[in-house]
Design a protein around this motif. Structure first.
Motif, PDB file in Angstrom:
ATOM      1  N   ASP A 284       2.554   1.736  -3.316  1.00 40.01           N
ATOM      2  CA  ASP A 284       1.631   2.248  -4.325  1.00 40.01           C
ATOM      3  C   ASP A 284       1.318   3.726  -4.094  1.00 40.01           C
ATOM      4  O   ASP A 284       1.335   4.529  -5.032  1.00 40.01           O
ATOM      5  CB  ASP A 284       0.337   1.438  -4.306  1.00 40.01           C
ATOM      6  CG  ASP A 284      -0.668   1.961  -5.313  1.00 40.01           C
ATOM      7  OD1 ASP A 284      -0.346   1.944  -6.523  1.00 40.01           O
ATOM      8  OD2 ASP A 284      -1.766   2.391  -4.901  1.00 40.01           O
ATOM      9  N   GLN A 285       1.037   4.093  -2.856  1.00 37.30           N
ATOM     10  CA  GLN A 285       0.613   5.462  -2.552  1.00 37.30           C
ATOM     11  C   GLN A 285       1.736   6.494  -2.694  1.00 37.30           C
ATOM     12  O   GLN A 285       1.475   7.657  -2.951  1.00 37.30           O
ATOM     13  CB  GLN A 285       0.037   5.538  -1.129  1.00 37.30           C
ATOM     14  CG  GLN A 285      -1.232   4.749  -0.961  1.00 37.30           C
ATOM     15  CD  GLN A 285      -2.339   5.241  -1.861  1.00 37.30           C
ATOM     16  OE1 GLN A 285      -2.657   6.417  -1.879  1.00 37.30           O
ATOM     17  NE2 GLN A 285      -2.929   4.336  -2.620  1.00 37.30           N
ATOM     18  N   TYR A 286       2.968   6.063  -2.517  1.00 30.79           N
ATOM     19  CA  TYR A 286       4.084   7.002  -2.538  1.00 30.79           C
ATOM     20  C   TYR A 286       4.895   6.920  -3.826  1.00 30.79           C
ATOM     21  O   TYR A 286       6.103   7.120  -3.823  1.00 30.79           O
ATOM     22  CB  TYR A 286       4.956   6.816  -1.290  1.00 30.79           C
ATOM     23  CG  TYR A 286       4.287   7.417  -0.076  1.00 30.79           C
ATOM     24  CD1 TYR A 286       4.512   8.739   0.275  1.00 30.79           C
ATOM     25  CD2 TYR A 286       3.398   6.683   0.682  1.00 30.79           C
ATOM     26  CE1 TYR A 286       3.882   9.300   1.367  1.00 30.79           C
ATOM     27  CE2 TYR A 286       2.755   7.230   1.772  1.00 30.79           C
ATOM     28  CZ  TYR A 286       2.998   8.541   2.113  1.00 30.79           C
ATOM     29  OH  TYR A 286       2.368   9.105   3.198  1.00 30.79           O
TER      30      TYR A 286
ATOM     31  N   TRP B  42       0.832  -1.193   0.000  1.00 28.41           N
ATOM     32  CA  TRP B  42       0.000   0.000   0.000  1.00 28.41           C
ATOM     33  C   TRP B  42       0.878   1.258   0.000  1.00 28.41           C
ATOM     34  O   TRP B  42       0.652   2.179  -0.773  1.00 28.41           O
ATOM     35  CB  TRP B  42      -0.948  -0.005   1.205  1.00 28.41           C
ATOM     36  CG  TRP B  42      -1.966   1.078   1.157  1.00 28.41           C
ATOM     37  CD1 TRP B  42      -3.182   1.038   0.544  1.00 28.41           C
ATOM     38  CD2 TRP B  42      -1.849   2.377   1.734  1.00 28.41           C
ATOM     39  NE1 TRP B  42      -3.828   2.238   0.704  1.00 28.41           N
ATOM     40  CE2 TRP B  42      -3.023   3.087   1.432  1.00 28.41           C
ATOM     41  CE3 TRP B  42      -0.856   3.018   2.465  1.00 28.41           C
ATOM     42  CZ2 TRP B  42      -3.248   4.391   1.848  1.00 28.41           C
ATOM     43  CZ3 TRP B  42      -1.070   4.326   2.872  1.00 28.41           C
ATOM     44  CH2 TRP B  42      -2.263   4.998   2.568  1.00 28.41           C
TER      45      TRP B  42
END
Length: 110
Positions: A51-53, A48
């Motif tokens: 993916d987010q960063y 997660w």
């Protein structure tokens, strides 16, 4: 950020989740597979964060604006994302360890 690749027994290149290539200069290795058991929003917390960063370029609608969403701009600390990823790996491992120490949940029928 991406996972390293290794060849499986068939010679196909697959993700090696024990190693994260953070950037061209930094590689995080030795990540236990148990760390990926801590799930957030349907993915492991580690995946997660990966993916987010990511650096995201402008959506197709606004290409001419050339807007780049760079998570490195969110903090004045140049190591923020790196340290966040390391903390998430640690938290994931400790959380799974604590969960494994809990007694088995049982529902008694009356």
């Amino acid at each position: 950020m991406t996972f390293s690749k290794i060849k499986n027994k068939d010679g196909k290149r697959i993700k090696d989740k024990s190693t994260i290539i953070f950037n061209k200069d930094i590689i995080i290795s030795g990540i236990p597979k148990e760390a990926y058991q801590y799930i957030v929003n349907g993915n492991s917390a580690i995946e997660w964060i990966m993916d987010q960063y990511q650096i995201h370029k402008t959506d197709k609608e606004h290409r001419e604006a050339k807007i780049i969403d760079d998570p490195n701009d969110f903090s004045d600390d140049p190591k923020y994302i790196f340290n966040l990823l390391l903390r998430i790996i640690t938290v994931s491992l400790k959380t799974i360890d604590l969960i494994n120490q809990l007694p088995k949940f049982e529902v008694k029928d009356d």
